[in-house]
Scaffold this active site. Structure first.
Site, PDB file in Angstrom:
ATOM      1  N   SER A 121      -2.151  -3.778  -7.660  1.00  0.00           N
ATOM      2  CA  SER A 121      -2.429  -3.343  -6.291  1.00  0.00           C
ATOM      3  C   SER A 121      -2.654  -4.515  -5.351  1.00  0.00           C
ATOM      4  O   SER A 121      -2.895  -4.313  -4.158  1.00  0.00           O
ATOM      5  CB  SER A 121      -3.664  -2.439  -6.281  1.00  0.00           C
ATOM      6  OG  SER A 121      -4.753  -3.067  -6.928  1.00  0.00           O
ATOM      7  N   HIS A 142       4.017  -0.198  -7.173  1.00  0.00           N
ATOM      8  CA  HIS A 142       2.599   0.136  -7.010  1.00  0.00           C
ATOM      9  C   HIS A 142       2.428   1.601  -6.638  1.00  0.00           C
ATOM     10  O   HIS A 142       2.728   2.028  -5.513  1.00  0.00           O
ATOM     11  CB  HIS A 142       1.978  -0.768  -5.924  1.00  0.00           C
ATOM     12  CG  HIS A 142       0.546  -0.444  -5.656  1.00  0.00           C
ATOM     13  ND1 HIS A 142      -0.008  -0.475  -4.388  1.00  0.00           N
ATOM     14  CD2 HIS A 142      -0.460  -0.047  -6.491  1.00  0.00           C
ATOM     15  CE1 HIS A 142      -1.279  -0.129  -4.468  1.00  0.00           C
ATOM     16  NE2 HIS A 142      -1.580   0.141  -5.730  1.00  0.00           N
ATOM     17  N   GLU A 154       4.650   1.835  -3.334  1.00  0.00           N
ATOM     18  CA  GLU A 154       5.048   0.569  -2.713  1.00  0.00           C
ATOM     19  C   GLU A 154       5.961  -0.196  -3.671  1.00  0.00           C
ATOM     20  O   GLU A 154       5.644  -0.334  -4.857  1.00  0.00           O
ATOM     21  CB  GLU A 154       3.818  -0.294  -2.409  1.00  0.00           C
ATOM     22  CG  GLU A 154       2.957   0.235  -1.285  1.00  0.00           C
ATOM     23  CD  GLU A 154       1.744  -0.653  -1.012  1.00  0.00           C
ATOM     24  OE1 GLU A 154       1.418  -0.845   0.178  1.00  0.00           O
ATOM     25  OE2 GLU A 154       1.116  -1.132  -1.980  1.00  0.00           O
ATOM     26  N   ASN A 192      -3.426  -1.485   0.545  1.00  0.00           N
ATOM     27  CA  ASN A 192      -4.736  -2.078   0.255  1.00  0.00           C
ATOM     28  C   ASN A 192      -5.112  -3.202   1.209  1.00  0.00           C
ATOM     29  O   ASN A 192      -6.294  -3.505   1.371  1.00  0.00           O
ATOM     30  CB  ASN A 192      -4.795  -2.554  -1.197  1.00  0.00           C
ATOM     31  CG  ASN A 192      -4.951  -1.387  -2.156  1.00  0.00           C
ATOM     32  OD1 ASN A 192      -5.546  -0.372  -1.804  1.00  0.00           O
ATOM     33  ND2 ASN A 192      -4.415  -1.511  -3.349  1.00  0.00           N
TER      34      ASN A 192
END
Length: 293
Positions: A121, A142, A154, A192
């Site tokens: 992540s 991800h 992602e 994130n």
């Protein structure tokens, strides 16, 4: 020309790994789920079975879909059992040295044309790829948690990731029924990079006494229409994972605005990691979660 992916290996039977195995098997892929512990594999399969049963009860899938998906998943305690996989996705703890060790051992047994992916992540895909014998066939895939429910994945190319690897990975994600967001290989990628600083700021808000746990979560749920308060979400993600991502951001971008809140560090040092340890910003050991501050 994109590689054809038929058999998928997943390293790690925890929260992310069993979710990826679940959606891949449901989409028709043969899946090998790997972990170092037979108990973890058993627990991962129980979670998959329970989540599929929930989908059946909500009429999202049929009982036949569930039976076939479960039958497509085989369990493996050794990396050697992943040797004939076309794609292997690593979901280990968010520690670079752990991931690099796994890739070093994995690449020694994989067929040359296999694609290797990380569900990291936050960690650099380019750096992780450099620990393998196939940086051109390495990519970041991800998934969001919980994997069966979240629509986004992602995709992150390292500096050496070739077009065929990217196209095969994009096609794989599409077959899972997920939407792709392509991110450049910067610390924490897109989701994130935005989400974790918000959570960290919520923890600072608690640390500085601006509001208590309930007030902060209620403010963001009712005032910003977030489905989950930031401290509740931190517990769901895992406070150790939150800290690891903030450390990657702080070190990678060298900006003080990404400094992890000391209260987050203290909770992790105490072993209060959120839901998975039954204590974090909430105590989950009773019938109802109770704020710990």
């Amino acid at each position: 020309m994109a590689a054809v992916i038929k058999k998928v290996g997943v390293i790690g039977a925890g929260q992310m790994g069993n979710g990826i195995a679940h959606v891949a098997a449901l989409a028709g892929f043969d899946v090998v789920l790997n972990d170092v512990s037979a108990d973890r594999l058993k627990s991962g399969m129980a979670t998959i079975n329970g989540n599929l049963a929930r989908q059946v009860s909500k009429k999202g899938v049929t009982e036949d879909d569930k039976t076939k998906a479960m039958a497509r998943i085989s369990l493996a305690e050794k990396l050697d059992d992943l040797a004939d996989c076309d794609l292997v996705i690593e979901t280990a703890v968010e520690k670079e040295e752990v991931k690099r060790k796994i890739f070093h051992e994995l690449c020694a047994i994989l067929k040359p044309e296999a694609i290797v992916a990380s569900d990291t992540s936050s960690i650099s895909i380019t750096r992780l790829a450099a620990a393998t014998d196939r940086p051109e066939r390495f990519i970041g895939i991800h998934f969001m948690n919980p994997v069966p429910l979240m629509e986004l994945v992602e995709l992150i190319r390292g500096i050496a990731t070739d077009d065929s690897t990217f196209e095969a990975s994009k096609e794989f994600v599409a077959k899972l029924g997920k939407q792709v967001a392509v991110s450049e290989d910067f610390p924490a990628f897109i989701v994130n990079r935005i989400l974790l600083p918000m959570i960290n700021e919520a923890i600072y808000t608690l640390y500085e006494g601006v509001g208590n746990v309930e007030a902060i979560d209620a403010a963001m749920k009712l005032g910003a229409h977030h489905p989950m308060g930031p401290l509740e979400l931190a517990d769901f993600i895992g406070l150790d994972t939150c800290l690891s991502i903030m450390q990657v951001l702080h070190e990678g971008l060298a900006d003080s605005k990404y400094r992890p809140c000391p209260l987050l560090v203290k909770y992790v040092e105490a072993g209060w990691l959120g839901r998975k340890t039954q204590r974090g910003f909430y105590d989950y050991r009773g019938a109802k979660p109770v704020p710990t501050r």
